[in-house]
Design an enzyme around this catalytic site. Sequence first.
Site, PDB file in Angstrom:
ATOM      1  CG  ASN A   9      -1.680   1.243   1.455  1.00 12.92           C
ATOM      2  OD1 ASN A   9      -1.724   2.098   0.568  1.00 12.92           O
ATOM      3  ND2 ASN A   9      -2.315   1.366   2.617  1.00 12.92           N
ATOM      4  CD1 TRP A  10       2.977   1.054  -3.287  1.00  9.25           C
ATOM      5  CD2 TRP A  10       3.212   2.559  -4.931  1.00  9.25           C
ATOM      6  NE1 TRP A  10       3.585   0.428  -4.348  1.00  9.25           N
ATOM      7  CE2 TRP A  10       3.741   1.328  -5.364  1.00  9.25           C
ATOM      8  CE3 TRP A  10       3.239   3.649  -5.797  1.00  9.25           C
ATOM      9  CZ2 TRP A  10       4.304   1.153  -6.630  1.00  9.25           C
ATOM     10  CZ3 TRP A  10       3.804   3.483  -7.066  1.00  9.25           C
ATOM     11  CH2 TRP A  10       4.329   2.240  -7.465  1.00  9.25           C
ATOM     12  CG  HIS A  95      -5.670   1.926   5.456  1.00 10.70           C
ATOM     13  ND1 HIS A  95      -5.169   2.843   6.351  1.00 10.70           N
ATOM     14  CD2 HIS A  95      -4.683   1.030   5.238  1.00 10.70           C
ATOM     15  CE1 HIS A  95      -3.922   2.504   6.652  1.00 10.70           C
ATOM     16  NE2 HIS A  95      -3.602   1.416   5.991  1.00 10.70           N
ATOM     17  CD  GLU A  97      -2.606   5.459   6.988  1.00 11.97           C
ATOM     18  OE1 GLU A  97      -2.640   5.465   5.746  1.00 11.97           O
ATOM     19  OE2 GLU A  97      -1.659   4.953   7.629  1.00 11.97           O
ATOM     20  CD  GLU A 165      -3.343  -2.545   7.311  1.00 10.16           C
ATOM     21  OE1 GLU A 165      -2.362  -2.899   6.667  1.00 10.16           O
ATOM     22  OE2 GLU A 165      -3.832  -1.404   7.232  1.00 10.16           O
ATOM     23  N   GLY A 171       2.771   2.265  10.920  1.00 13.10           N
ATOM     24  CA  GLY A 171       3.701   3.388  10.793  1.00 13.10           C
ATOM     25  C   GLY A 171       4.439   3.719  12.082  1.00 13.10           C
ATOM     26  CB  SER A 211       5.612  -1.908  11.818  1.00 14.70           C
ATOM     27  OG  SER A 211       5.219  -0.588  12.146  1.00 14.70           O
ATOM     28  N   GLY A 232       3.124  -1.085   4.295  1.00 16.90           N
ATOM     29  CA  GLY A 232       3.128   0.349   4.025  1.00 16.90           C
ATOM     30  C   GLY A 232       4.545   0.806   3.705  1.00 16.90           C
ATOM     31  N   GLY A 233       5.164   1.475   4.668  1.00 12.66           N
ATOM     32  CA  GLY A 233       6.479   2.095   4.466  1.00 12.66           C
ATOM     33  C   GLY A 233       7.514   1.224   3.768  1.00 12.66           C
TER      34      GLY A 233
HETATM   35  P1  13P Z   1       3.264   0.465   7.744  1.00 17.47           P
HETATM   36  O1  13P Z   1       3.788  -0.805   7.111  1.00 17.47           O
HETATM   37  O2  13P Z   1       3.972   1.689   7.272  1.00 17.47           O
HETATM   38  O3  13P Z   1       3.160   0.335   9.224  1.00 17.47           O
HETATM   39  O4  13P Z   1       1.757   0.627   7.210  1.00 17.47           O
HETATM   40  C1  13P Z   1       0.889  -0.448   7.274  1.00 17.47           C
HETATM   41  C2  13P Z   1      -0.349  -0.140   6.517  1.00 17.47           C
HETATM   42  O5  13P Z   1      -1.084   0.767   6.879  1.00 17.47           O
HETATM   43  C3  13P Z   1      -0.633  -0.924   5.313  1.00 17.47           C
HETATM   44  O6  13P Z   1      -1.903  -0.650   4.804  1.00 17.47           O
END
Ligand code: 13P
Length: 250
Positions: A9-10, A95, A97, A165, A171, A211, A232-233
Site C-alpha cells: 500500500n503506497w 483502511h 487512515e 491492521e 507506521g 510495520s 506500508g512504508g
Molecule cells: P506500515 O507498514 O507503514 O506500518 O503501514 C501499514 C499499513 O497501513 C498498510 O496498509
Amino acid sequence: MKKNLIAGNWKMYKTPSESISFVSSLIKNLKNYDDRDVLICPPFTSLFPVSQIIKDSYVKLGAQNVYFENEGAYTGEISPLMLKDVGVEYVICGHSERRNIFKETDEVINKKVKKVAEIGMKPILCVGEKLEERENGETFEVVENQIKKCLEGFKDIEKLVIAYEPVWAIGTGKTALPEQAEEVHVFIRELISKLYNFEIAENLIILYGGSVKPENIDSLMREKNIDGVLVGGACLKIESFLRIIDYQKI
Ligand code: 13P
C-alpha cells in the site's frame, strides 16, 4: 490451492513518473513464485501508467479507496467502474487512515465492500483495534464489530480479503508479535466460519499489516493463519519490498 498475497500500500507516495521507474525496476528484479501473488496499490494518478507496465507480468493492481456509486455528481471521488477499466483487481476498503483521518464509518465501508465486489473486483477489508482498545482487552470485540458491520448483507464472500491492521502497529515501527497477529487471525477465521461457513473461512485470505519489514516478514509468514501481508512504508523501496516478497517459511 490458495496462494499467499504480498501487497504493498503506497499510501500518498510517488508521483506518476516516480511510479513508472519504481515498477519497471521492481518487475526486472522479481523472481517467479507459484505459492504467492504480488499486489501493488499506488495512488490513483499512477494506476494507469503502472497498469501499462505490469500488464505482461504477474503483478496485480490495487486501489487504495473508491466511492460506492458508479457515477454522478460526486466531486473529487473515484468510481469503481473507473478503477475496473484501468485493470484494478483489488480495492482497499476501510483502511484505518480512512477511518480515523477521513471519518469513514463502518456503514460507508459496508457500501464500498459490496460495490467493489458487485463490479467484479476484490475488496480488501481492513480492521483493527487502537492501542487503548488493546490495553482494555477489547481487541476481539472491536474486530468482531467492524467485521459484522462492514459485511452486513454481503454475499460475494469468495471475493473478500480481510486485512488485520492493528492501528498501534501502523507506521509506528511496533509490529504485532507473530503470535499476537496469529491469535486475531484465528479469531477472524472462526468468525467468518460462523457468519458464512467453514469452507469459505478456510479459503479466506487474511493479511497482516502494521510495520511489516524485511526483518520480521519470515516470522510472520510462518504463522498458519497469516496468508500474506499489507505493507506500508517498507514497500516504497525496491530492495525491502523484494525481500518481503521473497519471504522464507523455514
Ligand atoms: P506500515 O507498514 O507503514 O506500518 O503501514 C501499514 C499499513 O497501513 C498498510 O496498509
